[in-house]
Design an enzyme around this catalytic site. Structure first.
Site, PDB file in Angstrom:
ATOM      1  N   LYS A 130     -11.818 -22.095 -17.496  1.00  0.00           N
ATOM      2  CA  LYS A 130     -11.999 -22.877 -16.272  1.00  0.00           C
ATOM      3  C   LYS A 130     -12.583 -24.251 -16.613  1.00  0.00           C
ATOM      4  O   LYS A 130     -12.055 -25.277 -16.200  1.00  0.00           O
ATOM      5  CB  LYS A 130     -12.930 -22.140 -15.291  1.00  0.00           C
ATOM      6  CG  LYS A 130     -12.942 -22.813 -13.928  1.00  0.00           C
ATOM      7  CD  LYS A 130     -14.049 -22.330 -13.044  1.00  0.00           C
ATOM      8  CE  LYS A 130     -15.269 -23.182 -13.272  1.00  0.00           C
ATOM      9  NZ  LYS A 130     -16.407 -22.861 -12.433  1.00  0.00           N
ATOM     10  N   ASP A 148     -11.369 -21.513  -9.991  1.00  0.00           N
ATOM     11  CA  ASP A 148     -12.767 -21.303  -9.602  1.00  0.00           C
ATOM     12  C   ASP A 148     -12.783 -20.266  -8.470  1.00  0.00           C
ATOM     13  O   ASP A 148     -11.760 -19.655  -8.171  1.00  0.00           O
ATOM     14  CB  ASP A 148     -13.420 -22.630  -9.181  1.00  0.00           C
ATOM     15  CG  ASP A 148     -12.948 -23.084  -7.804  1.00  0.00           C
ATOM     16  OD1 ASP A 148     -11.922 -22.566  -7.309  1.00  0.00           O
ATOM     17  OD2 ASP A 148     -13.606 -23.960  -7.205  1.00  0.00           O
TER      18      ASP A 148
END
Ligand code: SF4
Length: 222
Positions: A130, A148
């Site tokens: 991420k 996310d």
């Protein structure tokens, strides 16, 4: 988790692209709300943003970057001091350790420069896919799907992924969204999740994606 109506891969791709088009219309200037001046600062703010808000992180970082202007400075930081300095962002012990370790890795293996490829980025301690995708897309203008908490939840509700694991969701979305649009899709879906398809009470009646969303149909009893 919502069940998407039985769709072929092609139909799902077409629906995903219509979702993308609507999201781009709804959030034409979507980009990260985190403030940073260069790839290294983006690395630090992204580590701090985990389980926190962009507003909170943006309050902490100006003072932090004045005191620690480089990877070298963060690599030499005292853990207890840095923990105090990032305390308000939550998970402060883990974040202070991640910042110090990533900075040391940068100094030892990359001459203090943030690398611009996924393998090198994820080889830094404390940096997962991420964070790496945030850096690739927002600092280097390269395509990256950022999974996310908002992208994860919205992708599931929109029937674009049935996976829970962020890395698997990323792969599902990569198959559905054209590569050139990966970053736009992530940034717009984050805002959609933050302001419309919220965790506790999605605002389905006013959602632009209602006709493309299996969860909305489920909610309506269709
Ligand atoms: S229709 Fe509802 S569940 Fe579907 S994306 Fe919109 S807000 Fe989320």
């Amino acid at each position: 988790m919502p069940k998407a109506p039985s769709e072929t891969e092609k139909q799902m791709q077409s629906r995903a692209r219509r979702i993308l088009a609507k999201l781009k219309k709804e959030f034409p200037d979507a980009r990260t709300e985190l403030e940073f001046a260069d790839p290294f600062q983006l690395l630090i703010v992204t580590i701090l943003a985990a389980q926190s808000t962009d507003v909170t992180v943006n309050k902490v970082t100006p003072g932090l970057f004045r005191k620690y202007p480089s990877p070298e400075a963060f690599a030499r930081a005292r853990p207890a001091t840095l923990e105090r300095e990032v305390h308000s962002t939550g998970f402060f012990r883990m974040k202070a350790r991640a910042i110090i370790e990533a900075s040391r890795d940068l100094m030892e293996r990359f001459d203090g420069e943030v690398p611009a490829d996924m393998d090198s980025l994820t080889s830094l301690r404390g940096v997962g896919r991420k964070t790496a995708n945030v850096i690739l897309s927002s600092a280097f203008g390269r395509p990256g799907i950022i999974v996310d908490t908002h992208v994860r939840r919205c992708s599931q509700r929109l029937g674009l992924s049935r996976n829970k694991d962020p890395d698997k969701i990323e792969i599902d979305l990569q198959r559905l969204i054209p590569r050139k649009d990966w970053s736009d899709f992530s940034h717009t879906l984050v805002l959609h999740g933050r302001y419309v398809c919220t965790a506790r009470k999605p605002r389905c009646p006013e959602c632009q994606l209602q006709d493309l969303c299996p969860t909305s149909r489920e909610n309506a009893g269709a």
